[in-house]
Design a protein around this motif. Structure first.
Motif, PDB file in Angstrom:
ATOM      1  N   ILE A  31       0.952  -1.290  -0.573  1.00 38.25           N
ATOM      2  CA  ILE A  31       0.153   0.065   0.510  1.00 38.25           C
ATOM      3  C   ILE A  31       1.310   0.960   0.157  1.00 38.25           C
ATOM      4  N   ALA A  32       1.709   1.334   0.533  1.00 40.49           N
ATOM      5  CA  ALA A  32       2.659   2.048   1.196  1.00 40.49           C
ATOM      6  C   ALA A  32       3.540   2.276  -0.408  1.00 40.49           C
ATOM      7  N   ILE A  33       4.106   1.366  -0.509  1.00 43.09           N
ATOM      8  CA  ILE A  33       4.615   1.718  -2.394  1.00 43.09           C
ATOM      9  C   ILE A  33       3.317   2.317  -3.230  1.00 43.09           C
ATOM     10  N   HIS A  34       2.481   1.820  -3.191  1.00 43.52           N
ATOM     11  CA  HIS A  34       1.019   2.505  -4.592  1.00 43.52           C
ATOM     12  C   HIS A  34       1.495   3.601  -4.197  1.00 43.52           C
ATOM     13  N   VAL A  35       1.056   4.167  -2.757  1.00 45.73           N
ATOM     14  CA  VAL A  35       0.617   5.978  -2.751  1.00 45.73           C
ATOM     15  C   VAL A  35       1.924   6.548  -3.015  1.00 45.73           C
ATOM     16  N   LEU A  36       2.696   6.053  -2.432  1.00 46.77           N
ATOM     17  CA  LEU A  36       4.219   7.082  -2.650  1.00 46.77           C
ATOM     18  C   LEU A  36       4.019   6.695  -3.813  1.00 46.77           C
ATOM     19  N   ARG A  37       4.212   6.102  -4.725  1.00 52.89           N
ATOM     20  CA  ARG A  37       3.938   6.188  -6.526  1.00 52.89           C
ATOM     21  C   ARG A  37       3.310   7.499  -7.011  1.00 52.89           C
ATOM     22  N   LYS A  38       2.145   7.176  -6.591  1.00 51.66           N
ATOM     23  CA  LYS A  38       1.112   8.181  -6.272  1.00 51.66           C
ATOM     24  C   LYS A  38       1.071   9.818  -6.579  1.00 51.66           C
TER      25      LYS A  38
END
Length: 190
Positions: free
Chosen positions: A86-93
């Protein structure tokens, strides 16, 4: 208009690829990410091997290991791997949003000869930082499971280390992934 999070005054020249230019500049970013990923994976493997060696050579373990530590290690492992995803997805966005704040346009389709503008460089720098964060989160869980294995000797924790290693390897940076990121950023801008 949104403020620029990567303006010249706030951006240092210490970025992962901020000095990379020319036709191989994107490959420089990818190689840097691969070296970082390899180093973190290798660290987990070495620590696990040491813990395995000491756990196998330890004498006097009192009977069968209790299941409480392996259950804690496995539960924390599953939870943290999910949090990392989830963190990786949020940081990518967030990285893509910060790129959009710069207002740069990119011609699509994107290929490896793309000119690395300050915005694309900032996007790639932030993506590299996000990679390190995601890997470090999973790295911590893998090491936790290696330590729990050392303490308790239950195989389930070695399986937890293996799952963490697979999760880390799945983040292996490639040229294709970075091109897809740049293209996605360009498409979302439109």
């Amino acid at each position: 208009m949104a403020t620029n999070p990567h303006d010249d005054e706030s951006k240092s020249n210490l970025g992962f690829g901020s000095r990379a230019t020319g036709p191989n500049a994107l490959r420089t970013y990818v190689r840097s990410g691969q070296i970082t990923t390899f180093a973190l994976i290798q660290g987990v493997v070495v620590i696990t091997a040491i813990m395995f060696f000491f756990a196998r050579n330890e004498e006097g373990r009192a009977g069968k290991p209790a299941l409480i530590l392996p259950i804690i290690g496995a539960s924390v492992g599953v939870a943290v791997v999910c949090v990392a995803a989830i963190a990786i997805h949020v940081l990518r966005k967030r990285a893509i949003h910060n790129f959009h704040c710069l207002g740069e346009t990119i011609a699509t389709p994107v290929d490896e000869s793309v000119t690395l503008t300050p915005g694309i460089s900032a996007l790639l720098d932030e993506t590299h930082t996000n990679l390190i964060v995601g890997l470090a989160i999973i790295d911590g869980v893998a090491i936790l499971n290696a330590i729990v294995y050392f303490i308790d000797g239950h195989w389930i924790n070695l399986a937890g280390v293996a799952v963490c290693l697979v999760a880390m390897a799945a983040q292996w940076p490639t040229l294709g992934k970075r091109l897809d990121l740049i293209e996605r950023a360009a498409q979302e801008l439109r």
